[in-house]
Each structure stands twice: as C-alpha cells, then as structure tokens.
Design a protein around this motif. Structure first.
Motif, PDB file in Angstrom:
ATOM      1  N   LEU A 194       0.824  -1.205   0.000  1.00  0.00           N
ATOM      2  CA  LEU A 194       0.000   0.000   0.000  1.00  0.00           C
ATOM      3  C   LEU A 194       0.861   1.259   0.000  1.00  0.00           C
ATOM      4  CD1 LEU A 194      -2.736  -0.962   2.644  1.00  0.00           C
ATOM      5  CD2 LEU A 194      -2.842  -1.183   0.145  1.00  0.00           C
ATOM      6  N   ILE A 195       0.315   2.310  -0.595  1.00  0.00           N
ATOM      7  CA  ILE A 195       0.954   3.628  -0.629  1.00  0.00           C
ATOM      8  C   ILE A 195      -0.072   4.621  -0.084  1.00  0.00           C
ATOM      9  CG2 ILE A 195       2.088   5.350  -2.083  1.00  0.00           C
ATOM     10  CD1 ILE A 195       2.445   3.094  -4.183  1.00  0.00           C
ATOM     11  N   SER A 196       0.295   5.371   0.943  1.00  0.00           N
ATOM     12  CA  SER A 196      -0.692   6.268   1.538  1.00  0.00           C
ATOM     13  C   SER A 196      -0.020   7.488   2.156  1.00  0.00           C
ATOM     14  CB  SER A 196      -1.522   5.520   2.590  1.00  0.00           C
ATOM     15  OG  SER A 196      -2.642   6.315   2.974  1.00  0.00           O
ATOM     16  N   TYR A 197      -0.834   8.284   2.851  1.00  0.00           N
ATOM     17  CA  TYR A 197      -0.357   9.513   3.465  1.00  0.00           C
ATOM     18  C   TYR A 197       0.460   9.221   4.724  1.00  0.00           C
ATOM     19  CZ  TYR A 197      -4.065  11.576   0.569  1.00  0.00           C
ATOM     20  OH  TYR A 197      -4.879  11.947  -0.479  1.00  0.00           O
ATOM     21  N   ILE A 240      -1.037  -0.373  -4.259  1.00  0.00           N
ATOM     22  CA  ILE A 240      -2.329   0.300  -4.324  1.00  0.00           C
ATOM     23  C   ILE A 240      -2.240   1.575  -3.485  1.00  0.00           C
ATOM     24  CG2 ILE A 240      -4.746   0.156  -3.597  1.00  0.00           C
ATOM     25  CD1 ILE A 240      -4.750  -2.740  -4.327  1.00  0.00           C
ATOM     26  N   GLY A 241      -2.717   2.666  -4.055  1.00  0.00           N
ATOM     27  CA  GLY A 241      -2.691   3.931  -3.340  1.00  0.00           C
ATOM     28  C   GLY A 241      -3.989   4.191  -2.611  1.00  0.00           C
ATOM     29  N   LEU A 242      -3.919   4.798  -1.449  1.00  0.00           N
ATOM     30  CA  LEU A 242      -5.096   5.212  -0.692  1.00  0.00           C
ATOM     31  C   LEU A 242      -5.059   6.727  -0.571  1.00  0.00           C
ATOM     32  CD1 LEU A 242      -5.035   2.493   2.135  1.00  0.00           C
ATOM     33  CD2 LEU A 242      -6.450   2.521   0.062  1.00  0.00           C
ATOM     34  N   VAL A 243      -5.997   7.391  -1.247  1.00  0.00           N
ATOM     35  CA  VAL A 243      -5.985   8.851  -1.298  1.00  0.00           C
ATOM     36  C   VAL A 243      -7.387   9.393  -1.048  1.00  0.00           C
ATOM     37  CG1 VAL A 243      -4.061   8.886  -2.936  1.00  0.00           C
ATOM     38  CG2 VAL A 243      -6.413   8.924  -3.800  1.00  0.00           C
ATOM     39  N   ALA A 244      -7.477  10.704  -0.841  1.00  0.00           N
ATOM     40  CA  ALA A 244      -8.768  11.364  -0.715  1.00  0.00           C
ATOM     41  C   ALA A 244      -9.467  11.392  -2.068  1.00  0.00           C
ATOM     42  CB  ALA A 244      -8.585  12.787  -0.192  1.00  0.00           C
ATOM     43  N   GLU A 245     -10.793  11.251  -2.061  1.00  0.00           N
ATOM     44  CA  GLU A 245     -11.524  11.134  -3.316  1.00  0.00           C
ATOM     45  C   GLU A 245     -11.360  12.356  -4.218  1.00  0.00           C
ATOM     46  OE1 GLU A 245     -15.784  10.932  -2.894  1.00  0.00           O
ATOM     47  OE2 GLU A 245     -15.761  12.109  -1.064  1.00  0.00           O
ATOM     48  N   PRO A 264     -14.175   3.001  -4.504  1.00  0.00           N
ATOM     49  CA  PRO A 264     -14.522   3.674  -3.242  1.00  0.00           C
ATOM     50  C   PRO A 264     -14.083   2.851  -2.039  1.00  0.00           C
ATOM     51  CG  PRO A 264     -16.473   2.748  -4.281  1.00  0.00           C
ATOM     52  CD  PRO A 264     -15.374   2.629  -5.287  1.00  0.00           C
ATOM     53  N   ALA A 265     -13.673   3.547  -0.973  1.00  0.00           N
ATOM     54  CA  ALA A 265     -13.243   2.854   0.245  1.00  0.00           C
ATOM     55  C   ALA A 265     -13.905   3.434   1.483  1.00  0.00           C
ATOM     56  CB  ALA A 265     -11.725   2.920   0.379  1.00  0.00           C
ATOM     57  N   GLY A 266     -14.962   4.213   1.281  1.00  0.00           N
ATOM     58  CA  GLY A 266     -15.667   4.785   2.428  1.00  0.00           C
ATOM     59  C   GLY A 266     -16.283   3.723   3.315  1.00  0.00           C
ATOM     60  N   HIS A 267     -16.702   2.609   2.734  1.00  0.00           N
ATOM     61  CA  HIS A 267     -17.293   1.532   3.531  1.00  0.00           C
ATOM     62  C   HIS A 267     -16.249   0.851   4.406  1.00  0.00           C
ATOM     63  CE1 HIS A 267     -15.663  -0.423  -0.046  1.00  0.00           C
ATOM     64  NE2 HIS A 267     -15.731  -1.587   0.581  1.00  0.00           N
TER      65      HIS A 267
END
Length: 324
Positions: A194-197, A240-245, A264-267
């Motif tokens: 994962l790649i994230s903030y 996989i990146g996790l970013v703001a929509e 979407p990943a809000g759930h």
C-alpha cells in the motif's frame, strides 16, 4: 501598565518561559523583557511567575488569571486593527489561509478564484502545513482561517465548523487484479503493498484504525504528504494507493480507457469531515466571510457569526446545525 508589558508576558508564556527565545521573537533585549515583567508585577501587586534566580520556572495561580485577561486584551487589540482595515478598505486586503496540501491542491482553487472575481483587490496568501501547524497559525494570527481534516477540534481557542465530508478511495493501475472488484475488502487491501499519506495527514488515522480493529497488518511500502506523489508511485506499480476522493476528480488518468482506476473505500474507512477554523473571539472581515461561504454552502454568514459569539465550552453550533 502598557501593551509592551502585556506582549512580553504573553510571549514569555508561549516560549515556555525562555526569556532568550522571547527576546529573539520580539526583537528586543532579555534584560528589557525581565525589567518590563517585574514592573508589571509590581504595579499589579502579584507575582505572575515563580522564579529560580533569574529564570522563570512556572506561572503562579494569580498569574494564570492575569494571562487570561491579557489574552482578551491582545485579542481585542487585533480585532480593532481588523475593524480599522475593514472600514478603511472595504474591498481590499489580504486573505490568509492556513491549510494542508490536499485542501490547497484540490479544494481551494475554485473558491479562491471565485473570491478574486468578487474582490479583485484582495490578495490571497496560502500557508501549508500539518493540521497542528494549521491550528497554530490561526491561533497566532498568521492566518484568518484554517482548513484541515484532523486536529483542529483539539484546540479550545479555535472555533471550528464542518465544511464538507469526503471518503478515501483506492487507486490502482487499470490492469491490477483488483481493478474489477466491485467492492473491496480490508483483507484484500492488507494482502497488497500500500501507498498512503503520512500519519498526521488526510485521514490516515482512520485507515490505520480500520486495519487494527480487524487485526490486520497491512504493508505500507511508501508514505507521502501529496496525493499526486501517491498516484505517481501507484502508476509505476509499487502498490495500491489510498488517497482522498478529491484527488481523482477530473484527473484524466482515471477517465474511461485511462491507465488508472479507483474504487470507493468509504465503507472500509468511514467518512471524513474537513473543518474550517477561526480564532475564538476574532473579528472577520467581509471578504473572509464571503470566502467561507464560497467554500461550503453549509457555512453561511449567520452560522459562522453564531459560532464565533458562543462562549468557549458552550453549546455553540453543532455539526447538525450546518447539515452534517
């Protein structure tokens, strides 16, 4: 007693009672600050600070009451300056905004451009930092308004209001095996690099909490402050990146037929609320109020003024009052 004495006492408290740092910050001498503080104590008839030799060790109980009064005085002095600027130049001045990179890059361009059309004589100064730094800049009168997702509610001297909600999305190459998955799971993401903030930014704490609650240990191979950086390394196949929509909105790479896609990943990680912050008791110029209304239709002038007039720790304005 005079304003110089008040500023010296206030700055000494802010600088952890370090008179050397206080003198540097106020561009004056340490002996001059010590003398002014002693003169104020003598005039008031109380010790504001406990001393050990020439060093200040802590604030006394009466000193705490003095500090609260000085806070009100200096705050109202700043308000007087703003009122003067407001009526001397009704449609001119500088709007200073403290915010994080995500807000500055993806959220602020449209409301800032709209404000400049309404107030062409108003210049805009953007100050970027961590959510904690954003709060500090508002409290220190460096910025008129702050905008961030984390931390702002932790400061009692800030009035904060919810501006809008958003969710995280998972971004990946279009040829990734999960690109066709209709509804991602935490287990699927935990099995991928994962790649994230970085931790203090853009709802990262919610991501970590979601995995922890499920007992999962994801492999975060890269952290960044900037969603564009996350998307760049995702495109290179690092994970996989996790970013703001808002980071994928209007990005041609995610258009149909593009080499990138998102889910979407809000759930999985819940909804995030970005908040706007003002210094409690501050006077807001008209173009500051107009900018805030442009930022979110929920933030009307009456809602903002009601929140600013509410006492600290009082009922104030709740999230439900502004539609969240």
């Amino acid at each position: 007693m005079n304003l110089h004495q008040f500023r010296f006492v206030w700055e000494a408290a802010r600088r952890n009672l370090n008179l050397t740092e206080t003198a540097k910050a106020l561009h004056t001498s340490q002996p001059g600050i010590s003398k002014a503080i002693l003169e104020l104590e003598e005039e008031l008839g109380v010790d504001i600070f406990v001393r050990h030799g020439k060093r200040l060790k802590r604030i006394t109980e009466p000193g705490e009451h003095v500090m609260r009064s000085i806070d009100v005085i200096l705050r109202e002095l700043a308000n007087l300056k703003r009122i003067g600027a407001e009526y001397a130049l009704q449609d001119a001045g500088t709007l200073s905004i403290a915010t994080t990179h995500t807000q500055a890059r993806y959220v602020l361009p449209e409301p800032v451009a709209a404000l400049r059309k309404r107030y062409p004589k108003v210049s805009v100064s953007l100050h970027q930092g961590t959510p904690q730094q954003v709060a500090r800049m508002v409290l220190d009168d460096i910025a008129d308004v702050g905008l961030a997702t984390e931390s702002l509610e932790q400061f009692e001297d800030l009035v904060t209001l919810p501006a809008y909600e958003w969710q995280h999305v998972a971004v990946m190459r279009s040829d990734h095996p999960l690109a066709e998955s209709p509804r991602l799971t935490l287990e699927q993401l935990a099995a991928e690099p994962l790649i994230s903030y970085h931790a203090p930014f853009t709802g990262r704490s919610r991501i970590d909490a979601a995995f922890e609650q499920r007992g999962l240990h994801p492999q975060v191979v890269l952290e960044a402050l900037d969603a564009d950086v996350i998307k760049t390394y995702t495109r290179l196949g690092l994970g996989i990146g996790l970013v703001a929509e808002m980071a994928v909105k209007d990005d041609p790479a995610f258009a149909p037929g593009g080499d990138m896609t998102w889910r979407p990943a809000g759930h999985l990680f819940g909804r995030n609320v970005t908040r706007v912050a003002f210094k409690r008791g501050s006077y807001l110029r008209q173009f500051v109020l107009t900018f805030t209304e442009l930022l979110s239709e929920r933030l009307t002038k009456p809602v903002i003024l009601q929140a600013l007039s509410a006492p600290a720790g009082g009922a104030g304005t709740s999230d439900s009052d502004v539609g969240l």
